[in-house]
Structures are given as C-alpha cells and as structure tokens.
Scaffold this active site. Structure first.
Site, PDB file in Angstrom:
ATOM      1  N   GLU A  26       0.813  -1.216   0.000  1.00 20.28           N
ATOM      2  CA  GLU A  26       0.000   0.000   0.000  1.00 20.28           C
ATOM      3  C   GLU A  26       0.848   1.268   0.000  1.00 20.28           C
ATOM      4  O   GLU A  26       0.382   2.332   0.418  1.00 20.28           O
ATOM      5  CB  GLU A  26      -0.936  -0.017   1.213  1.00 20.28           C
ATOM      6  CG  GLU A  26      -1.897  -1.192   1.211  1.00 20.28           C
ATOM      7  CD  GLU A  26      -2.717  -1.260   2.475  1.00 20.28           C
ATOM      8  OE1 GLU A  26      -3.553  -0.359   2.686  1.00 20.28           O
ATOM      9  OE2 GLU A  26      -2.530  -2.205   3.257  1.00 20.28           O
ATOM     10  N   SER A 155      -6.456  -2.799   2.615  1.00 21.07           N
ATOM     11  CA  SER A 155      -6.896  -2.243   1.338  1.00 21.07           C
ATOM     12  C   SER A 155      -7.383  -3.298   0.352  1.00 21.07           C
ATOM     13  O   SER A 155      -7.271  -3.139  -0.854  1.00 21.07           O
ATOM     14  CB  SER A 155      -5.778  -1.404   0.692  1.00 21.07           C
ATOM     15  OG  SER A 155      -5.568  -0.217   1.413  1.00 21.07           O
ATOM     16  N   TYR A 221      -9.503   3.218  -4.448  1.00 23.22           N
ATOM     17  CA  TYR A 221      -8.568   4.295  -4.740  1.00 23.22           C
ATOM     18  C   TYR A 221      -8.645   4.874  -6.146  1.00 23.22           C
ATOM     19  O   TYR A 221      -8.075   5.932  -6.406  1.00 23.22           O
ATOM     20  CB  TYR A 221      -7.132   3.824  -4.451  1.00 23.22           C
ATOM     21  CG  TYR A 221      -6.984   3.369  -3.020  1.00 23.22           C
ATOM     22  CD1 TYR A 221      -7.149   4.269  -1.980  1.00 23.22           C
ATOM     23  CD2 TYR A 221      -6.724   2.042  -2.703  1.00 23.22           C
ATOM     24  CE1 TYR A 221      -7.047   3.866  -0.661  1.00 23.22           C
ATOM     25  CE2 TYR A 221      -6.620   1.622  -1.391  1.00 23.22           C
ATOM     26  CZ  TYR A 221      -6.782   2.545  -0.378  1.00 23.22           C
ATOM     27  OH  TYR A 221      -6.685   2.139   0.931  1.00 23.22           O
ATOM     28  N   ARG A 260     -11.710   2.938  11.500  1.00 20.42           N
ATOM     29  CA  ARG A 260     -12.877   2.732  10.628  1.00 20.42           C
ATOM     30  C   ARG A 260     -13.229   1.255  10.641  1.00 20.42           C
ATOM     31  O   ARG A 260     -12.363   0.408  10.390  1.00 20.42           O
ATOM     32  CB  ARG A 260     -12.579   3.189   9.198  1.00 20.42           C
ATOM     33  CG  ARG A 260     -13.833   3.394   8.360  1.00 20.42           C
ATOM     34  CD  ARG A 260     -13.513   3.549   6.887  1.00 20.42           C
ATOM     35  NE  ARG A 260     -13.178   2.261   6.288  1.00 20.42           N
ATOM     36  CZ  ARG A 260     -12.018   2.002   5.680  1.00 20.42           C
ATOM     37  NH1 ARG A 260     -11.092   2.913   5.574  1.00 20.42           N
ATOM     38  NH2 ARG A 260     -11.803   0.798   5.164  1.00 20.42           N
ATOM     39  N   ASP A 262     -15.388  -1.887   9.105  1.00 22.08           N
ATOM     40  CA  ASP A 262     -16.054  -2.315   7.879  1.00 22.08           C
ATOM     41  C   ASP A 262     -17.010  -3.461   8.172  1.00 22.08           C
ATOM     42  O   ASP A 262     -16.676  -4.386   8.927  1.00 22.08           O
ATOM     43  CB  ASP A 262     -15.026  -2.749   6.833  1.00 22.08           C
ATOM     44  CG  ASP A 262     -14.145  -1.602   6.376  1.00 22.08           C
ATOM     45  OD1 ASP A 262     -14.571  -0.437   6.500  1.00 22.08           O
ATOM     46  OD2 ASP A 262     -13.023  -1.866   5.902  1.00 22.08           O
ATOM     47  N   GLU A 279     -13.787  -6.078   9.871  1.00 23.38           N
ATOM     48  CA  GLU A 279     -12.482  -5.713  10.420  1.00 23.38           C
ATOM     49  C   GLU A 279     -12.490  -4.264  10.867  1.00 23.38           C
ATOM     50  O   GLU A 279     -13.395  -3.490  10.519  1.00 23.38           O
ATOM     51  CB  GLU A 279     -11.380  -5.915   9.377  1.00 23.38           C
ATOM     52  CG  GLU A 279     -11.526  -5.091   8.127  1.00 23.38           C
ATOM     53  CD  GLU A 279     -10.486  -5.434   7.068  1.00 23.38           C
ATOM     54  OE1 GLU A 279      -9.996  -6.582   7.065  1.00 23.38           O
ATOM     55  OE2 GLU A 279     -10.159  -4.558   6.264  1.00 23.38           O
ATOM     56  N   ASN A 281      -9.966  -0.935  10.800  1.00 30.12           N
ATOM     57  CA  ASN A 281      -8.776  -0.319  10.200  1.00 30.12           C
ATOM     58  C   ASN A 281      -8.238   0.733  11.167  1.00 30.12           C
ATOM     59  O   ASN A 281      -8.896   1.735  11.427  1.00 30.12           O
ATOM     60  CB  ASN A 281      -9.144   0.355   8.873  1.00 30.12           C
ATOM     61  CG  ASN A 281      -9.698  -0.632   7.870  1.00 30.12           C
ATOM     62  OD1 ASN A 281      -8.963  -1.289   7.171  1.00 30.12           O
ATOM     63  ND2 ASN A 281     -11.024  -0.743   7.827  1.00 30.12           N
ATOM     64  N   GLY A 285      -7.612   5.341   5.512  1.00 27.47           N
ATOM     65  CA  GLY A 285      -7.064   6.130   4.407  1.00 27.47           C
ATOM     66  C   GLY A 285      -7.400   7.607   4.534  1.00 27.47           C
ATOM     67  O   GLY A 285      -8.470   7.982   5.018  1.00 27.47           O
TER      68      GLY A 285
END
Length: 318
Positions: A26, A155, A221, A260, A262, A279, A281, A285
């Site tokens: 990443e 990601s 992205y 964050r 998900d 999960e 994060n 991002g």
C-alpha cells in the site's frame, strides 16, 4: 469547532513529522495519504517535516532523530506501518504518534486474532477458518460462496470471492504470496463502514463499488471506483447497531485516535437484515477518495481540523 476538534497544543509551537510511503503493498496509498496530511497540517499552522519511510529502517530513525518532532503523524498503511512494527520503534524512541499503539495495531492487522477478540466481546462475525495453500488447491475449504483473503494485509489486497462455478481456486492457491489465508463465508448484500473518533462513531456510509465486483483496491482508490452514500439509507435500528458495534470493536481492540470499521449488511431477504463486522482499520485512508474524511466532513469537521485532532490525540505506549 466542536468537541471532536478542540486543540490544546498550539500548532505554531508544534513540530510534526509525517511518516508516509513505507514498504508494503500500500505504499502508493500511503504516499497519497501523507501528501494530503502534510498540506492539511501546514494549512492549520503546524511546522511539518515529511519523512518517506523506506526499506532502510536506520535511515528512517536517523531522519526522525534529526527532525526531533513533538509528534509523529503515522500516515503509513499496510504491513510494517499499521501492524505494530513502526509503533514499537516510535515507542522505543519515546515519540508520541497518531493512531493506535503496538498492541491494538497488531491485533487489528491480524484478521484472525481480531475476530477472536470480536467474538469474545459478543460482536457479530462470520464463520471462518485459516487454511494453507495446499488445502485450498486440493478443494473447497467451506461451502461456496466464500472469501479468500490474506491474514495480514489491508486495502483488500489479495482478496478473492469464489462463487459456484468459479474455477479459479487452484490458480489462486498456486499464485498466492501471502502465507496462510483466511477463508470466510461470503455475506451478500451491502458493504457499509463506520468511522470512529475517540469514543464516538461518526456516521454509516453505504459503499457502492463501481469498478469491481466488491469494494476492492481499485474501487477504494481509483477515481470513480465507488460511490458513497452518507448517511446510509438502511433500517434505523441497523444504522444504530452499526454505530454501536464500531465503537465496541474500537474499544475491544484497545484502539485510540481514529479508526474505521467495515461491515457486510445482508438485506437480501428484507430489512432489518444481518449485520456482520469484518475488520477494524487502525490507519484509515486519508486520500481524496477516503471514507473517514468524508464522514468527518459530514459531521462538520474539515480535513485540516481532522488531522489536527489526530495530532492532539497522539501518544505512545500500548
């Protein structure tokens, strides 16, 4: 400026080193996040030193010592950046840094360990197992459809969905470069996400992938790769539950700063449906298409104020 964005440090007297780049899959995402953060912190009034954390760890340590910052903004993503490795280095150096510490970072990055923590906390997770590639190449490890993903990547790197009739299983196994794989039940329906700042959830976003069959790397992205609906148009009880679970997951892992969470939300049989936590994060991002800044803006928190809040929350230790 609201309770999320109050700043105690004087930006003009605070020197921030922004670590970005890194050596994970990443790297480009981290460079993009770092570039955004550097500009935002300078706009807010901080003195900023960018540091590209490359393969030479000694060079990164030397750069940090030379900069002697008050705070390190960790804008690294992926392995070595969000799995506790760089956090341990910064702890050793006595430098406060943004986002979660060693323990929470390592737990969150290891999807199997994180699921164990979530399950112990009574949070909703999907059936799953860890498999070697020999087992995957030999046959289906669970009924289809299922998801194959690396245990320690972010990601959506290396993620595959295998449905009925898909003949890629052996090919995926032979080309796999991530060690063991996590295989879990595929949950149909929607992809939703919830940002957390401190002890408060921001909002629920419904993610509609435009560039792929799920919210993969390109969808995350690429310009126009996905469409974000905020607030998500879902059953109010599920919306509230997602906010509650995101904060509970953040706390169960021992996270700090911003995270964050998900989710998959199966509403294919009607609402309210089945909510599954995938999960957390710990290094969300911070690119122009990223979800956390979008949710912060939905709460009236501009991007420079969001980054300043992260600097204010910087600490070291577990």
């Amino acid at each position: 400026m609201n309770a999320f964005t109050s700043v105690r440090r004087d930006p003009k007297e605070t020197h921030v080193a922004v670590l970005h780049g890194g050596i994970s899959a990443e790297r480009e995402v981290s460079l993009a996040s770092g570039g955004q953060v550097i500009a935002a912190l300078r706009e807010f009034g901080y003195r900023v030193t960018p540091i590209d954390a490359g393969a030479d760890l000694a060079a990164t340590i030397t750069a940090l010592r030379a900069a002697a910052p008050d705070v390190v903004f960790n804008a690294l993503h992926g392995r070595f950046g969000e799995d506790g490795c760089i956090q341990g280095v910064l702890d050793w150096m006595g430098l406060p840094y943004t986002h979660s510490g060693v323990r929470a970072s390592a737990l969150a990055m290891d999807k199997v360990a994180a699921k164990a923590v979530f399950r112990a906390a009574g949070l909703p997770v999907t059936p799953h197992k860890v498999v070697d590639m020999e087992e995957l190449e030999a046959g289906d490890p669970m009924p289809r459809p299922y998801v194959v993903k690396p245990v320690n990547e972010g990601s959506s790197v290396g993620v595959h969905i295998l449905r009925s009739g898909d003949n890629r299983r052996a090919e995926i196994a032979r080309g796999w470069t991530f060690g063991q794989a996590l295989v879990e039940e595929f949950i149909p329906g929607r992809e939703i996400t919830v940002g957390v700042m401190g002890d408060r959830a921001l909002a629920v976003t419904d993610i509609l992938a435009e560039a792929g069959e799920f919210y993969d790397y390109e969808s995350k992205y690429a310009e126009g790769g996905s469409r974000h609906v905020i607030p998500a148009a879902i059953d109010p009880s599920v919306y509230a539950k997602a906010m509650e679970v995101a904060v509970a997951a953040h706390q169960a892992l021992g996270c700090r700063g911003a995270t964050r969470s998900d989710f998959r939300y199966d509403d294919t049989q009607g609402e309210p449906g089945r909510l599954i936590l995938l999960e957390v994060n710990t290094q969300p991002g911070l690119t122009p298409t990223s979800l956390l800044p979008e949710q912060a803006a939905h709460q009236g928190i501009g991007f420079p104020a969001l980054c300043a809040w992260m600097v204010e929350q910087a600490a070291h230790g577990p």
